[in-house]
Motif scaffolding. Structure first.
Motif, PDB file in Angstrom:
ATOM      1  N   ARG A  79      36.818  36.063  39.158  1.00 36.38           N
ATOM      2  CA  ARG A  79      37.328  35.824  40.570  1.00 36.38           C
ATOM      3  C   ARG A  79      38.418  34.986  41.006  1.00 36.38           C
ATOM      4  O   ARG A  79      39.404  34.600  41.846  1.00 36.38           O
ATOM      5  CB  ARG A  79      37.381  36.939  41.102  1.00 36.38           C
ATOM      6  N   GLY A  80      37.168  33.740  40.342  1.00 37.24           N
ATOM      7  CA  GLY A  80      37.231  32.549  41.316  1.00 37.24           C
ATOM      8  C   GLY A  80      38.269  31.748  41.174  1.00 37.24           C
ATOM      9  O   GLY A  80      39.115  31.247  41.841  1.00 37.24           O
ATOM     10  N   THR A  81      38.561  32.227  40.041  1.00 37.10           N
ATOM     11  CA  THR A  81      39.779  31.563  39.013  1.00 37.10           C
ATOM     12  C   THR A  81      40.788  31.665  39.342  1.00 37.10           C
ATOM     13  O   THR A  81      41.799  31.395  39.094  1.00 37.10           O
ATOM     14  CB  THR A  81      38.941  31.298  36.894  1.00 37.10           C
ATOM     15  N   GLY A  82      40.936  33.419  39.117  1.00 35.42           N
ATOM     16  CA  GLY A  82      42.276  34.070  39.342  1.00 35.42           C
ATOM     17  C   GLY A  82      43.273  33.935  41.035  1.00 35.42           C
ATOM     18  O   GLY A  82      43.680  34.093  40.750  1.00 35.42           O
ATOM     19  N   ASN A  83      41.514  33.710  41.694  1.00 36.17           N
ATOM     20  CA  ASN A  83      42.627  33.323  42.395  1.00 36.17           C
ATOM     21  C   ASN A  83      43.117  32.210  43.123  1.00 36.17           C
ATOM     22  O   ASN A  83      44.108  32.025  43.914  1.00 36.17           O
ATOM     23  CB  ASN A  83      41.279  32.830  44.038  1.00 36.17           C
ATOM     24  N   GLU A  84      42.155  31.240  42.304  1.00 36.46           N
ATOM     25  CA  GLU A  84      43.259  29.387  42.437  1.00 36.46           C
ATOM     26  C   GLU A  84      44.593  29.795  41.599  1.00 36.46           C
ATOM     27  O   GLU A  84      45.474  29.417  42.183  1.00 36.46           O
ATOM     28  CB  GLU A  84      42.367  28.742  41.407  1.00 36.46           C
ATOM     29  N   ALA A  85      44.508  30.228  39.938  1.00 40.04           N
ATOM     30  CA  ALA A  85      45.717  30.605  39.508  1.00 40.04           C
ATOM     31  C   ALA A  85      46.459  31.394  40.376  1.00 40.04           C
ATOM     32  O   ALA A  85      47.998  30.893  40.174  1.00 40.04           O
ATOM     33  CB  ALA A  85      45.289  31.061  38.605  1.00 40.04           C
ATOM     34  N   TYR A  86      46.456  32.242  40.856  1.00 38.34           N
ATOM     35  CA  TYR A  86      47.220  32.928  41.956  1.00 38.34           C
ATOM     36  C   TYR A  86      47.970  32.607  42.894  1.00 38.34           C
ATOM     37  O   TYR A  86      48.807  31.716  42.982  1.00 38.34           O
ATOM     38  CB  TYR A  86      46.511  34.302  42.591  1.00 38.34           C
ATOM     39  N   LYS A  87      47.577  31.209  43.555  1.00 37.84           N
ATOM     40  CA  LYS A  87      47.480  30.271  44.534  1.00 37.84           C
ATOM     41  C   LYS A  87      48.959  29.495  43.477  1.00 37.84           C
ATOM     42  O   LYS A  87      49.900  29.027  44.845  1.00 37.84           O
ATOM     43  CB  LYS A  87      46.737  29.744  45.128  1.00 37.84           C
ATOM     44  N   ALA A  88      48.291  29.178  42.824  1.00 33.74           N
ATOM     45  CA  ALA A  88      49.311  27.977  42.229  1.00 33.74           C
ATOM     46  C   ALA A  88      50.613  28.503  41.739  1.00 33.74           C
ATOM     47  O   ALA A  88      51.721  27.770  41.102  1.00 33.74           O
ATOM     48  CB  ALA A  88      48.082  27.448  41.383  1.00 33.74           C
ATOM     49  N   THR A  89      50.283  29.267  40.656  1.00 37.44           N
ATOM     50  CA  THR A  89      51.158  29.813  40.029  1.00 37.44           C
ATOM     51  C   THR A  89      52.402  31.549  40.247  1.00 37.44           C
ATOM     52  O   THR A  89      53.245  31.941  39.951  1.00 37.44           O
ATOM     53  CB  THR A  89      50.135  30.342  38.511  1.00 37.44           C
ATOM     54  N   GLY A  90      51.378  31.556  41.576  1.00 34.58           N
ATOM     55  CA  GLY A  90      51.747  33.217  41.799  1.00 34.58           C
ATOM     56  C   GLY A  90      51.165  34.494  40.120  1.00 34.58           C
ATOM     57  O   GLY A  90      52.035  36.103  40.813  1.00 34.58           O
ATOM     58  N   ILE A  91      50.379  33.998  39.681  1.00 34.32           N
ATOM     59  CA  ILE A  91      50.202  35.736  38.305  1.00 34.32           C
ATOM     60  C   ILE A  91      48.576  36.134  38.973  1.00 34.32           C
ATOM     61  O   ILE A  91      47.693  35.500  39.060  1.00 34.32           O
ATOM     62  CB  ILE A  91      49.850  34.680  36.832  1.00 34.32           C
ATOM     63  N   ALA A  92      49.186  37.441  39.588  1.00 37.40           N
ATOM     64  CA  ALA A  92      48.057  38.490  39.497  1.00 37.40           C
ATOM     65  C   ALA A  92      46.893  38.419  38.477  1.00 37.40           C
ATOM     66  O   ALA A  92      47.179  38.803  37.597  1.00 37.40           O
ATOM     67  CB  ALA A  92      48.512  39.377  41.054  1.00 37.40           C
ATOM     68  N   THR A  93      45.776  38.721  38.709  1.00 37.84           N
ATOM     69  CA  THR A  93      45.015  39.656  38.836  1.00 37.84           C
ATOM     70  C   THR A  93      44.377  40.729  38.590  1.00 37.84           C
ATOM     71  O   THR A  93      44.532  41.336  39.962  1.00 37.84           O
ATOM     72  CB  THR A  93      43.659  38.551  38.208  1.00 37.84           C
ATOM     73  N   LEU A  94      45.059  41.705  37.908  1.00 40.60           N
ATOM     74  CA  LEU A  94      44.424  42.928  38.714  1.00 40.60           C
ATOM     75  C   LEU A  94      43.012  43.715  37.589  1.00 40.60           C
ATOM     76  O   LEU A  94      43.269  43.314  36.352  1.00 40.60           O
ATOM     77  CB  LEU A  94      46.070  43.721  37.353  1.00 40.60           C
ATOM     78  N   GLU A  95      42.620  44.313  37.713  1.00 42.39           N
ATOM     79  CA  GLU A  95      40.809  45.113  37.353  1.00 42.39           C
ATOM     80  C   GLU A  95      41.519  46.354  36.353  1.00 42.39           C
ATOM     81  O   GLU A  95      42.272  47.213  38.115  1.00 42.39           O
ATOM     82  CB  GLU A  95      40.017  45.541  38.362  1.00 42.39           C
ATOM     83  N   VAL A  96      41.586  46.402  36.118  1.00 38.25           N
ATOM     84  CA  VAL A  96      41.663  47.766  35.149  1.00 38.25           C
ATOM     85  C   VAL A  96      40.639  48.467  34.693  1.00 38.25           C
ATOM     86  O   VAL A  96      39.835  48.342  33.771  1.00 38.25           O
ATOM     87  CB  VAL A  96      43.183  47.447  34.042  1.00 38.25           C
ATOM     88  N   ALA A  97      40.959  49.534  34.908  1.00 42.56           N
ATOM     89  CA  ALA A  97      39.595  51.127  35.413  1.00 42.56           C
ATOM     90  C   ALA A  97      40.419  51.836  33.675  1.00 42.56           C
ATOM     91  O   ALA A  97      41.342  52.354  33.809  1.00 42.56           O
ATOM     92  CB  ALA A  97      38.959  51.227  35.754  1.00 42.56           C
ATOM     93  N   LEU A  98      39.553  51.297  32.352  1.00 41.28           N
ATOM     94  CA  LEU A  98      39.977  52.593  31.143  1.00 41.28           C
ATOM     95  C   LEU A  98      39.362  54.144  30.871  1.00 41.28           C
ATOM     96  O   LEU A  98      38.297  53.811  31.685  1.00 41.28           O
ATOM     97  CB  LEU A  98      39.960  51.028  30.177  1.00 41.28           C
ATOM     98  N   PRO A  99      40.053  54.541  30.146  1.00 41.29           N
ATOM     99  CA  PRO A  99      39.707  56.255  30.134  1.00 41.29           C
ATOM    100  C   PRO A  99      38.536  55.779  29.447  1.00 41.29           C
ATOM    101  O   PRO A  99      37.554  55.530  28.721  1.00 41.29           O
ATOM    102  CB  PRO A  99      40.601  56.388  29.188  1.00 41.29           C
ATOM    103  N   PRO A 100      36.907  56.787  29.690  1.00 40.44           N
ATOM    104  CA  PRO A 100      36.650  57.067  29.289  1.00 40.44           C
ATOM    105  C   PRO A 100      35.857  57.118  27.166  1.00 40.44           C
ATOM    106  O   PRO A 100      35.352  56.313  26.867  1.00 40.44           O
ATOM    107  CB  PRO A 100      35.505  58.257  29.351  1.00 40.44           C
TER     108      PRO A 100
END
Length: 628
Positions: A79-100
């Protein structure tokens, strides 16, 4: 030892993870920093020591605790790496919950720009995890993803949780052997498309029903009405009524799918219902229990999909349900007892509420609170559990199983009182139906009276609705609102103006009206002499300004092609017939999911609730759990 089935493992893991996060907060430990994480972002030796320490507090296996701490550590770093990338590039991280069916790897991470559309995100998810694009639905922030809007427009942010629902076939069909795999794939595709089509048809049917009112004949044009807890119709402002009807209609469709355990199909309808309920206004939501029941159904659905962590506000929804019940029923159910004579039937709702609150507390690592609410649910189950012999006794008297369950709960299990209670309810319902039928009969008779005066059926319905069923007042409404008399298209089709017969003009002139005013009135009303006479007489021999403007816009400007008009009329009639047939089919699909008994939502058999109560109590008190 207890058997650990998949849901048990998942629940235990969530519980331990929540406890560990609480410990880390209390001890002010930051796993992403030294000494728990080294310069290469690898786990340090101190993590093992911490695992031994916490495993002793939790009385769990140290290796299992170490694995959970490592998961928490890695996720925090990610999450920390994703936060840094989002600030720098605008690329967001989405947490995906998949079917059973995906198994243990049910959680994933997807990186994307937020300027893409919902359709593009769906494509990315389908491609990344091997789904058919048209066979998945995406839920973000408790709403279905709008495929046409960008993620930013829908309030999607960095680190948001994304839930993927897969519309799948039944288990029996998915167990077909490998030799039939190709044929099965084709059948699945067809069936999934059929499911999507049914969802769209349901939405269309509810839209149609929400626009109808009680001026229609229910034998030929069914409509929905809203009744209070005694079964009597209640009057609600038109806009709020439409929103409430849509909300209740989507809710009933979702409930029908819940009964057949089609949770992935049910959730979108329940979320649509939630959206429409929020359009009704807070005052209305606190006077009906439907909204509270919906909150329970949504959380129950997430629970069965194994996605309670996707519903960040599960506790908020359960608290909203509790508050709504309190306002509707009274602090100690006194209002409910006054209206319905008892509160036994509604206790089933509180059982489910306490059960879900217990599960929520457990998943958040609060075992004492979890035990308290689970014991409350268990106590209510024992109180509401019905002797099958008593149900059989009522069945022999001609009552349905549903009536028997509800009656026995209302009368604390007394068979004689339950039989009397059910009979009284039937008679009260019959009386309400007789009164409603008499009102409808009078309404239809008044509509016919207005039609005999020359008014269209639509004008008659509208006027009676505004006049609250008063025939004399309805006539006044029509005469004082001349725009009601204009056709829907505000005049005939261009190029095909109405030719006023000279004979009709002469007839009005003979009655004493001016020839020019007579021609204007006859043109507006397409030659209807009765309407022309009534309107001219009411307005002192001339048309009101609005109708004069309409007359000028429909004045003849040349000959028209009668053959072309005839062809169009013929095609229109054929199309209208097809539309009516389709509309009838759509409405029938919707109406079959609306239960006949007004207390159907209270008729929980509690078999499933009993299993879940025992399951979660076994997690908290494993030594006292029954063998599984």
């Amino acid at each position: 030892p207890l058997c650990r089935w998949p849901r048990a493992e998942m629940a235990q893991k969530k519980y331990l993870a929540a406890k560990l996060k609480n410990y880390l907060r209390e001890d002010k430990i930051q796993l992403w920093k030294p000494p728990y994480t080294d310069s290469n972002k690898e786990a340090g030796q101190e993590l093992k020591d911490l695992a031994w320490q916490y495993s002793a507090r939790l009385k769990c296996n140290a290796n299992e605790i170490e694995g959970l701490l490592e998961e928490i550590r890695c996720k925090t770093i990610q999450r920390g790496t994703g936060n840094e990338a989002y600030k720098a590039t605008g690329i967001a991280t989405l947490e995906v919950a998949l079917p059973p069916r995906i198994g243990k790897a049910r959680k994933g991470v997807l990186e994307t720009k937020l300027v893409i559309t919902g359709k593009e995100l769906r494509s990315q998810i389908a491609q990344a995890y091997g789904f058919e694009e048209n066979c998945i639905k995406i839920i973000i922030n408790k709403k279905q993803l709008d495929l046409g809007k960008t993620l930013e427009e829908q309030g999607v942010t960095h680190n948001v949780k994304v839930m993927v629902l897969e519309l799948k076939l039944s288990e029996e069909e998915t167990r077909r052997n490998v030799q039939e795999e190709e044929m099965q794939h084709k059948e699945e595709t067809v069936k999934k498309k059929e499911m999507h089509r049914k969802m769209q048809r349901t939405k269309k049917g509810l839209e149609i029903l929400a626009k109808r009112d009680d001026s229609l004949d229910p034998e030929t044009a069914p409509y929905l009405d809203i009744a209070n807890q005694t079964g009597r119709k209640i009057n609600i402002p038109r806009q709020a009524k439409k929103a409430l009807l849509l909300a209740m209609g989507y809710h009933e469709k979702g409930r029908a799918l819940l009964k057949s355990k089609e949770y992935a199909m049910a959730l979108p309808f329940l979320l649509d219902a939630d959206k429409h309920f929020c359009e009704c206004g807070s005052d209305l939501l606190t006077t009906v229990d439907n909204y509270a029941v919906l909150q329970l159904d949504i959380v129950w659905c997430y629970f069965h999909l194994g996605q309670l962590d996707c519903l960040d506000d599960a506790e908020k929804k359960l608290l909203a349900a509790h508050d709504c019940f309190r306002k509707c029923y009274g602090e100690n159910h006194e209002r409910l007892v006054t209206i319905k004579g008892s509160s036994g039937r509604e206790k089933a709702l509180f059982l489910r509420l306490y059960l879900l609150q217990g599960i929520s507390h457990y998943h958040n690592g609060r075992e004492e609170e979890a035990a308290e609410y689970l014991q409350k649910a268990h106590g209510l189950f024992q109180e509401l559990c019905i002797d099958p012999e008593k149900i059989n006794s009522l069945l022999l008297l001609g009552f349905s199983a549903q009536e028997a369950r509800l009656g026995l709960r209302a009368c604390d299990g007394n068979v004689e009182l339950a039989a009397s209670h059910i009979s009284d309810q039937r008679e009260a319902k019959e009386q309400i139906w007789r009164e409603e039928r008499a009102k409808r009969k009078k309404r239809l008779k008044d509509i016919d009276a207005l039609k005999n005066m020359g008014y269209s059926e639509q004008v008659a319905r509208s006027a009676l609705h505004q006049a609250q069923g008063n025939l004399e007042l309805a006539v006044k409404v029509i005469l004082e609102n001349p725009q009601l008399l204009l056709p829907e298209d505000d005049g005939p089709l261009l190029g095909n103006p109405f030719q006023v017969p000279q004979e009709s003009i002469s007839q009005l002139v003979y009655m004493g009206f001016n020839a020019e005013a007579a021609e204007q009135a006859l043109r507006v009303f397409k030659g209807n002499v009765q309407l022309a006479v009534q309107t001219l007489a009411h307005y002192g021999g001339s048309l009101p300004h609005d109708l004069q403007a309409s007359s000028e816009s429909t004045s003849p400007s040349g000959e028209s092609s009668s053959s072309q008009g005839s062809s169009t009329d013929s095609a229109g009639a054929s199309g209208a017939s097809a539309d009516e047939d389709m509309e009838a089919d759509v409405l029938n699909e919707v109406l079959k999911d609306i239960p006949e008994h007004e207390e159907d939502y209270l008729d929980l058999t509690l078999e499933e609730e009993e299993m879940v109560i025992n399951e979660y109590l076994s997690y908290i008190h494993p030594s006292s759990a029954e063998p599984k």
